[in-house]
Scaffold this motif. Structure first.
Motif, mmCIF file in Angstrom:
data_model
loop_
_atom_site.group_PDB
_atom_site.id
_atom_site.type_symbol
_atom_site.label_atom_id
_atom_site.label_comp_id
_atom_site.label_asym_id
_atom_site.label_seq_id
_atom_site.Cartn_x
_atom_site.Cartn_y
_atom_site.Cartn_z
ATOM 1 N N ALA B 97 26.786 29.621 2.300
ATOM 2 C CA ALA B 97 26.921 28.162 2.343
ATOM 3 C C ALA B 97 25.727 27.511 1.637
ATOM 4 C CB ALA B 97 27.037 27.690 3.784
ATOM 5 N N ASN B 98 24.522 28.019 1.900
ATOM 6 C CA ASN B 98 23.329 27.418 1.293
ATOM 7 C C ASN B 98 23.278 27.592 -0.215
ATOM 8 O OD1 ASN B 98 22.011 26.048 3.282
ATOM 9 N ND2 ASN B 98 20.902 27.856 4.033
ATOM 10 N N LYS B 99 23.629 28.804 -0.690
ATOM 11 C CA LYS B 99 23.648 29.022 -2.140
ATOM 12 C C LYS B 99 24.691 28.121 -2.789
ATOM 13 C CE LYS B 99 22.172 33.864 -2.360
ATOM 14 N NZ LYS B 99 22.713 35.237 -2.556
ATOM 15 N N MET B 100 25.824 27.938 -2.084
ATOM 16 C CA MET B 100 26.884 27.074 -2.614
ATOM 17 C C MET B 100 26.370 25.647 -2.776
ATOM 18 S SD MET B 100 30.012 27.317 -3.695
ATOM 19 C CE MET B 100 29.857 26.050 -4.953
ATOM 20 N N ARG B 101 25.617 25.181 -1.755
ATOM 21 C CA ARG B 101 25.048 23.826 -1.852
ATOM 22 C C ARG B 101 24.133 23.714 -3.055
ATOM 23 N NH1 ARG B 101 24.184 24.497 3.794
ATOM 24 N NH2 ARG B 101 26.068 23.728 4.782
ATOM 25 N N GLN B 102 23.305 24.747 -3.265
ATOM 26 C CA GLN B 102 22.371 24.711 -4.403
ATOM 27 C C GLN B 102 23.132 24.718 -5.730
ATOM 28 O OE1 GLN B 102 19.042 27.418 -4.172
ATOM 29 N NE2 GLN B 102 18.776 27.391 -6.399
ATOM 30 N N VAL B 103 24.137 25.608 -5.836
ATOM 31 C CA VAL B 103 24.927 25.668 -7.075
ATOM 32 C C VAL B 103 25.625 24.329 -7.306
ATOM 33 C CG1 VAL B 103 27.007 26.688 -8.110
ATOM 34 C CG2 VAL B 103 25.244 28.167 -7.131
ATOM 35 N N PHE B 104 26.122 23.728 -6.217
ATOM 36 C CA PHE B 104 26.805 22.442 -6.373
ATOM 37 C C PHE B 104 25.832 21.388 -6.902
ATOM 38 C CE2 PHE B 104 28.312 18.292 -5.024
ATOM 39 C CZ PHE B 104 29.611 18.337 -5.494
ATOM 40 N N LYS B 105 24.685 21.268 -6.244
ATOM 41 C CA LYS B 105 23.744 20.194 -6.598
ATOM 42 C C LYS B 105 23.130 20.422 -7.967
ATOM 43 C CE LYS B 105 22.919 18.162 -2.209
ATOM 44 N NZ LYS B 105 23.067 18.920 -0.967
ATOM 45 N N ARG B 106 22.821 21.697 -8.286
ATOM 46 C CA ARG B 106 22.120 21.973 -9.545
ATOM 47 C C ARG B 106 23.075 22.184 -10.711
ATOM 48 N NH1 ARG B 106 16.494 21.547 -9.756
ATOM 49 N NH2 ARG B 106 15.856 21.356 -7.588
ATOM 50 N N HIS B 107 23.995 23.136 -10.541
ATOM 51 C CA HIS B 107 24.854 23.491 -11.676
ATOM 52 C C HIS B 107 25.973 22.463 -11.883
ATOM 53 C CE1 HIS B 107 27.508 26.776 -13.761
ATOM 54 N NE2 HIS B 107 27.438 25.652 -14.442
ATOM 55 N N ILE B 108 26.719 22.195 -10.808
ATOM 56 C CA ILE B 108 27.898 21.349 -10.966
ATOM 57 C C ILE B 108 27.497 19.895 -11.241
ATOM 58 C CG2 ILE B 108 29.985 20.508 -9.809
ATOM 59 C CD1 ILE B 108 30.078 23.266 -8.371
ATOM 60 N N LEU B 109 26.522 19.391 -10.502
ATOM 61 C CA LEU B 109 26.146 17.986 -10.703
ATOM 62 C C LEU B 109 25.174 17.797 -11.863
ATOM 63 C CD1 LEU B 109 25.795 16.571 -7.061
ATOM 64 C CD2 LEU B 109 27.791 16.578 -8.565
ATOM 65 N N LEU B 110 24.240 18.736 -12.061
ATOM 66 C CA LEU B 110 23.193 18.516 -13.066
ATOM 67 C C LEU B 110 23.302 19.435 -14.294
ATOM 68 C CD1 LEU B 110 20.145 18.186 -10.625
ATOM 69 C CD2 LEU B 110 21.399 16.323 -11.725
ATOM 70 N N GLY B 111 24.183 20.418 -14.220
ATOM 71 C CA GLY B 111 24.383 21.281 -15.387
ATOM 72 C C GLY B 111 23.364 22.394 -15.550
ATOM 73 N N GLU B 112 22.549 22.655 -14.504
ATOM 74 C CA GLU B 112 21.576 23.748 -14.621
ATOM 75 C C GLU B 112 22.173 25.012 -13.999
ATOM 76 O OE1 GLU B 112 18.305 22.330 -12.291
ATOM 77 O OE2 GLU B 112 18.207 20.443 -13.396
ATOM 78 N N VAL B 113 22.474 25.998 -14.839
ATOM 79 C CA VAL B 113 23.055 27.249 -14.327
ATOM 80 C C VAL B 113 22.017 27.939 -13.442
ATOM 81 C CG1 VAL B 113 23.937 29.525 -14.979
ATOM 82 C CG2 VAL B 113 24.554 27.508 -16.325
ATOM 83 N N GLN B 114 22.454 28.373 -12.244
ATOM 84 C CA GLN B 114 21.527 29.016 -11.301
ATOM 85 C C GLN B 114 21.540 30.522 -11.554
ATOM 86 O OE1 GLN B 114 19.593 26.979 -8.968
ATOM 87 N NE2 GLN B 114 20.309 25.724 -10.676
ATOM 88 N N THR B 115 20.723 30.944 -12.513
ATOM 89 C CA THR B 115 20.791 32.339 -12.959
ATOM 90 C C THR B 115 20.424 33.332 -11.859
ATOM 91 O OG1 THR B 115 18.638 31.912 -13.906
ATOM 92 C CG2 THR B 115 20.473 32.010 -15.441
ATOM 93 N N ASP B 116 19.649 32.906 -10.869
ATOM 94 C CA ASP B 116 19.268 33.811 -9.774
ATOM 95 C C ASP B 116 20.482 34.380 -9.058
ATOM 96 O OD1 ASP B 116 16.738 33.282 -10.375
ATOM 97 O OD2 ASP B 116 16.228 32.201 -8.530
ATOM 98 N N PHE B 117 21.527 33.570 -8.915
ATOM 99 C CA PHE B 117 22.712 34.018 -8.169
ATOM 100 C C PHE B 117 23.824 34.484 -9.097
ATOM 101 C CE2 PHE B 117 21.619 30.026 -5.512
ATOM 102 C CZ PHE B 117 20.470 30.638 -5.030
ATOM 103 N N ALA B 118 23.625 34.344 -10.399
ATOM 104 C CA ALA B 118 24.731 34.614 -11.319
ATOM 105 C C ALA B 118 24.985 36.108 -11.450
ATOM 106 C CB ALA B 118 24.437 34.000 -12.683
ATOM 107 N N LEU B 119 26.246 36.452 -11.539
ATOM 108 C CA LEU B 119 26.638 37.837 -11.737
ATOM 109 C C LEU B 119 26.867 38.061 -13.227
ATOM 110 C CD1 LEU B 119 27.889 40.566 -10.502
ATOM 111 C CD2 LEU B 119 30.061 39.393 -10.709
ATOM 112 N N ALA B 120 27.550 37.129 -13.844
ATOM 113 C CA ALA B 120 27.888 37.299 -15.257
ATOM 114 C C ALA B 120 28.397 36.008 -15.860
ATOM 115 C CB ALA B 120 28.970 38.361 -15.392
ATOM 116 N N LYS B 121 28.399 35.989 -17.166
ATOM 117 C CA LYS B 121 29.102 34.958 -17.922
ATOM 118 C C LYS B 121 30.428 35.557 -18.316
ATOM 119 C CE LYS B 121 25.659 33.066 -20.723
ATOM 120 N NZ LYS B 121 25.238 32.619 -22.059
ATOM 121 N N MET B 122 31.477 34.781 -18.300
ATOM 122 C CA MET B 122 32.766 35.371 -18.670
ATOM 123 C C MET B 122 33.002 35.232 -20.157
ATOM 124 S SD MET B 122 35.282 34.503 -15.616
ATOM 125 C CE MET B 122 36.891 35.162 -15.885
#
Lengths: 185, 122
Positions: B97-122
């Motif tokens: 839940a917490n990582k989701m909040r961070q991804v939402f606030k950073r990646h989805i709203l601000l466009g900063e990909v959270q590479t720490d949690f990323a598995l891959a680019k498709m």
């Protein structure tokens, strides 16, 4: 699975993967009879007979990403270890019905868990599918039918996040209500 | 049978009415939560309900939430795929839940990909 509500979510996802457009979920807490019964019914394509005989074998699956399929086998194991029952009926072209029973007070029975979130997540992830969710606690019950909600909403999508949160809250309250009613009578 | 009352439905509709004007740009961002048995057992439901809460809080109607089946990476579940418009989809792994909040606030709203949690680019 830590909650029975997660099993329900999982089995419902199977029905959706089978191309169903309506999923019925019945949770029956027959507390007076010391029984918890589940029934998840879909109108998907059904299970072909050659696969059906091994359907609760974890090493049998139709998926192509891996060679194990855990969903039904986990539910069956969970029910049976609680002096319960498990049954699956499927008719190719018509759909599948999965039923499971648990002894309500069995020490190994997982808590029912957060049904409101399981149902909310199903609706949110699959806006085109109709869900009929019935929850019975002894003689009181509650029904949520998304086709009725969609009709009332007209052109507003049911997946709107504020509607989703409202629905989840509504289910939580309805469950509290029917539980309370049972205690008072 | 206790059903949803008309009042309940009216309330739901009122709640939604405020967002109608914004709805033309629906589906600009697509977030897929992978909901196989593995994902569900690992906590995908909490991740998805957190996502819905965050979207409601941010009052955004252009973000589409989708549930899909397992993609074969069961050991890294719960997986979430975020696709912003024409950009490459990013798969996140071992979400909470917490990582989701961070991804939402950073990646989805601000466009900063959270590479720490990323598995891959498709």
């Amino acid at each position: 699975m830590r909650e029975i509500a997660l099993h329900i979510l999982d089995i419902a996802e199977n029905g959706i993967a089978a191309g169903a457009d309506t999923i019925s979920i019945l949770v029956n807490e027959a507390r007076k009879d010391n029984l918890l019964k589940l029934e998840i019914k879909d109108n998907g394509r059904g299970i072909p007979s050659n696969i059906f005989k091994n359907v609760t074998d974890p090493f049998s699956t139709t998926r192509t990403t891996r060679r194990v399929g855990m969903g039904l086998s986990l539910l069956k194991a969970a029910a049976l270890r609680c002096d319960g029952s498990f049954d699956i009926e499927s008719e190719p072209g018509k759909g599948t019905k999965v039923s499971a029973g648990f002894r309500f007070d069995h020490i190994d029975r997982a808590p029912l868990g957060n049904m409101a979130d399981s149902v909310m997540v199903l609706i949110a992830g699959h806006p085109d599918i109709d869900f009929i969710y019935t929850h019975i606690i002894d003689e009181n019950d509650f029904v949520l039918d998304t086709s009725e909600i969609k009709k009332e909403l007209e052109d507003i999508p049911i997946t709107d996040s504020s509607i989703m949160l409202h629905l989840s809250e509504l289910i939580k309250n309805a469950l509290k209500d029917i539980e309370l009613k049972g205690k008072m009578s | 049978m206790a059903k949803l009352s008309i009042q309940d439905l009216k309330k739901i509709k009122e709640n939604a009415a405020k967002g109608i004007s914004l709805r033309q740009e629906q589906g600009r961002i697509k977030v897929t939560v992978h909901m196989g048995t593995c994902g569900i057992a690992a906590g995908a439901r909490e991740v998805m309900s957190t996502l819905v809460e965050e979207i409601a809080q941010a009052d955004r109607q252009d973000i589409q939430v989708v549930a899909s089946s397992c993609m074969g990476m069961c050991s890294s579940e719960p997986n979430v795929t975020v696709q912003v418009e024409a950009e490459e989809p990013i798969i996140y792994q071992k979400m909470t839940a917490n990582k989701m909040r961070q991804v939402f606030k950073r990646h989805i709203l601000l466009g900063e990909v959270q590479t720490d949690f990323a598995l891959a680019k498709m």
